[in-house]
Design a protein around this motif. Sequence first.
Motif, PDB file in Angstrom:
ATOM      1  N   UNK A  63       0.829  -1.203   0.000  1.00  0.00           N
ATOM      2  CA  UNK A  63       0.000   0.000   0.000  1.00  0.00           C
ATOM      3  C   UNK A  63       0.873   1.266   0.000  1.00  0.00           C
ATOM      4  N   UNK A  64       0.325   2.329  -0.581  1.00  0.00           N
ATOM      5  CA  UNK A  64       0.960   3.631  -0.523  1.00  0.00           C
ATOM      6  C   UNK A  64       0.550   4.329   0.766  1.00  0.00           C
ATOM      7  N   UNK A  65       1.550   4.738   1.558  1.00  0.00           N
ATOM      8  CA  UNK A  65       1.293   5.416   2.828  1.00  0.00           C
ATOM      9  C   UNK A  65       2.263   6.584   2.964  1.00  0.00           C
ATOM     10  N   UNK A  66       1.994   7.424   3.950  1.00  0.00           N
ATOM     11  CA  UNK A  66       2.929   8.490   4.283  1.00  0.00           C
ATOM     12  C   UNK A  66       2.882   8.743   5.779  1.00  0.00           C
ATOM     13  N   UNK A  67       3.843   9.487   6.263  1.00  0.00           N
ATOM     14  CA  UNK A  67       3.933   9.839   7.674  1.00  0.00           C
ATOM     15  C   UNK A  67       5.095  10.800   7.855  1.00  0.00           C
ATOM     16  N   UNK A  68       5.381  11.141   9.088  1.00  0.00           N
ATOM     17  CA  UNK A  68       6.468  12.073   9.390  1.00  0.00           C
ATOM     18  C   UNK A  68       7.767  11.515   8.824  1.00  0.00           C
ATOM     19  N   UNK A  69       8.462  12.330   8.046  1.00  0.00           N
ATOM     20  CA  UNK A  69       9.604  11.846   7.273  1.00  0.00           C
ATOM     21  C   UNK A  69      10.914  11.965   8.041  1.00  0.00           C
ATOM     22  N   UNK A  70      11.932  11.323   7.518  1.00  0.00           N
ATOM     23  CA  UNK A  70      13.264  11.423   8.119  1.00  0.00           C
ATOM     24  C   UNK A  70      13.762  12.864   8.068  1.00  0.00           C
ATOM     25  N   UNK A  71      13.541  13.544   6.951  1.00  0.00           N
ATOM     26  CA  UNK A  71      13.944  14.950   6.856  1.00  0.00           C
ATOM     27  C   UNK A  71      13.264  15.794   7.925  1.00  0.00           C
ATOM     28  N   UNK A  72      12.003  15.508   8.179  1.00  0.00           N
ATOM     29  CA  UNK A  72      11.265  16.263   9.199  1.00  0.00           C
ATOM     30  C   UNK A  72      11.775  15.953  10.601  1.00  0.00           C
ATOM     31  N   UNK A  73      12.193  14.699  10.834  1.00  0.00           N
ATOM     32  CA  UNK A  73      12.804  14.364  12.131  1.00  0.00           C
ATOM     33  C   UNK A  73      14.102  15.142  12.332  1.00  0.00           C
ATOM     34  N   UNK A  74      14.877  15.253  11.278  1.00  0.00           N
ATOM     35  CA  UNK A  74      16.144  15.990  11.375  1.00  0.00           C
ATOM     36  C   UNK A  74      15.873  17.453  11.684  1.00  0.00           C
ATOM     37  N   UNK A  75      14.918  18.044  10.983  1.00  0.00           N
ATOM     38  CA  UNK A  75      14.590  19.446  11.213  1.00  0.00           C
ATOM     39  C   UNK A  75      14.042  19.652  12.624  1.00  0.00           C
ATOM     40  N   UNK A  76      13.264  18.688  13.107  1.00  0.00           N
ATOM     41  CA  UNK A  76      12.715  18.779  14.463  1.00  0.00           C
ATOM     42  C   UNK A  76      13.762  18.521  15.542  1.00  0.00           C
ATOM     43  N   UNK A  77      14.937  18.044  15.134  1.00  0.00           N
ATOM     44  CA  UNK A  77      15.991  17.761  16.093  1.00  0.00           C
ATOM     45  C   UNK A  77      15.784  16.482  16.883  1.00  0.00           C
ATOM     46  N   UNK A  78      14.994  15.534  16.324  1.00  0.00           N
ATOM     47  CA  UNK A  78      14.650  14.329  17.078  1.00  0.00           C
ATOM     48  C   UNK A  78      15.129  13.030  16.437  1.00  0.00           C
ATOM     49  N   UNK A  79      15.894  13.116  15.358  1.00  0.00           N
ATOM     50  CA  UNK A  79      16.293  11.885  14.670  1.00  0.00           C
ATOM     51  C   UNK A  79      17.101  10.952  15.573  1.00  0.00           C
ATOM     52  N   UNK A  80      17.908  11.520  16.456  1.00  0.00           N
ATOM     53  CA  UNK A  80      18.742  10.684  17.321  1.00  0.00           C
ATOM     54  C   UNK A  80      18.005  10.198  18.562  1.00  0.00           C
ATOM     55  N   UNK A  81      16.773  10.666  18.762  1.00  0.00           N
ATOM     56  CA  UNK A  81      16.017  10.325  19.970  1.00  0.00           C
ATOM     57  C   UNK A  81      14.941   9.290  19.702  1.00  0.00           C
ATOM     58  N   UNK A  82      14.341   9.333  18.527  1.00  0.00           N
ATOM     59  CA  UNK A  82      13.217   8.438  18.243  1.00  0.00           C
ATOM     60  C   UNK A  82      13.687   6.994  18.116  1.00  0.00           C
ATOM     61  N   UNK A  83      12.826   6.031  18.467  1.00  0.00           N
ATOM     62  CA  UNK A  83      13.227   4.621  18.451  1.00  0.00           C
ATOM     63  C   UNK A  83      13.306   4.006  17.059  1.00  0.00           C
ATOM     64  N   UNK A  84      12.716   4.651  16.070  1.00  0.00           N
ATOM     65  CA  UNK A  84      12.773   4.164  14.691  1.00  0.00           C
ATOM     66  C   UNK A  84      12.380   5.316  13.773  1.00  0.00           C
ATOM     67  N   UNK A  85      12.572   5.109  12.478  1.00  0.00           N
ATOM     68  CA  UNK A  85      12.155   6.074  11.470  1.00  0.00           C
ATOM     69  C   UNK A  85      10.982   5.488  10.690  1.00  0.00           C
ATOM     70  N   UNK A  86       9.931   6.278  10.527  1.00  0.00           N
ATOM     71  CA  UNK A  86       8.699   5.771   9.920  1.00  0.00           C
ATOM     72  C   UNK A  86       8.926   5.184   8.533  1.00  0.00           C
ATOM     73  N   UNK A  87       9.654   5.904   7.709  1.00  0.00           N
ATOM     74  CA  UNK A  87       9.871   5.425   6.338  1.00  0.00           C
ATOM     75  C   UNK A  87      10.603   4.085   6.343  1.00  0.00           C
ATOM     76  N   UNK A  88      11.607   3.954   7.200  1.00  0.00           N
ATOM     77  CA  UNK A  88      12.397   2.719   7.239  1.00  0.00           C
ATOM     78  C   UNK A  88      11.528   1.517   7.568  1.00  0.00           C
ATOM     79  N   UNK A  89      10.730   1.624   8.623  1.00  0.00           N
ATOM     80  CA  UNK A  89       9.904   0.485   9.033  1.00  0.00           C
ATOM     81  C   UNK A  89       8.796   0.223   8.022  1.00  0.00           C
ATOM     82  N   UNK A  90       8.162   1.281   7.532  1.00  0.00           N
ATOM     83  CA  UNK A  90       7.107   1.086   6.541  1.00  0.00           C
ATOM     84  C   UNK A  90       7.636   0.347   5.314  1.00  0.00           C
TER      85      UNK A  90
END
Length: 228
Positions: free
Chosen positions: A154-181
């Motif tokens: 299925x085609x899906x979307x969600x908060x992106x890796x780029x958006x995590x980086x901009x939010x300053x949370x890429x190193x804090x979150x337990x996973x990245x949505x795109x990766x797991x999807x």
Amino acid sequence: MQKVLVVETNVTRYAGTNDPTGLWLGEAAEFVDAMQQAGIGVDYVSPRGGFVPLDPRSMKYTDADIMRVYEDADFVDRALRNTLRPDQVNPADYVAIYYTGGHGVMWDFPDNPELQQLALSIYNQGGYVTSVCHGIAGLLNIKDAAGNYLIAGKHVTGFTTAEEIIAGKKSVVPFLNRTVATEHGAHFDQKRFYSEYAVQDGRLLTGQNPFSVRAVAKLLVDAVGNAG
């Protein structure tokens, strides 16, 4: 009256830190406003039931519609203080389930079997499984009776890796949505960071970020209206 089940987080802080998180207010309030305008009812559930914390950063991104819902006594009571537990919910009552975001959901949405069963039951009865932003965390691990991921193919979307980086949370979150999807067989679509974007693939409706709530809501209202 048609009803939608709105799913919210109970998580108050980023794991291992004192940094507060919780529900992103607009992702509930804007959706609720759209449902009210369409004459669709809403109930609220969280993994543990009861209290739902607000991500303090979300209070910086409000408008008149969000504040009107936030100041409504019914919303405060049912969405923030006294959410239902999954075992108090009858999935047959709902035409859709909607997973809100806020970073907190990344810890209590992905592996909750009760929520997964509610979503699968609603989907299997012809309903819609929907999310916005980090709310896609609630969809990532849902499997059907055959053991296949619901989002596979299925085609899906969600908060992106780029958006995590901009939010300053890429190193804090337990996973990245795109990766797991992607690992679970989905096609993860996205637009430029913080652009409004929603995707419909059959009865899966997903939005990329907090600015995509009304786009998801419109897809859902159109879909259940046509179904009715």
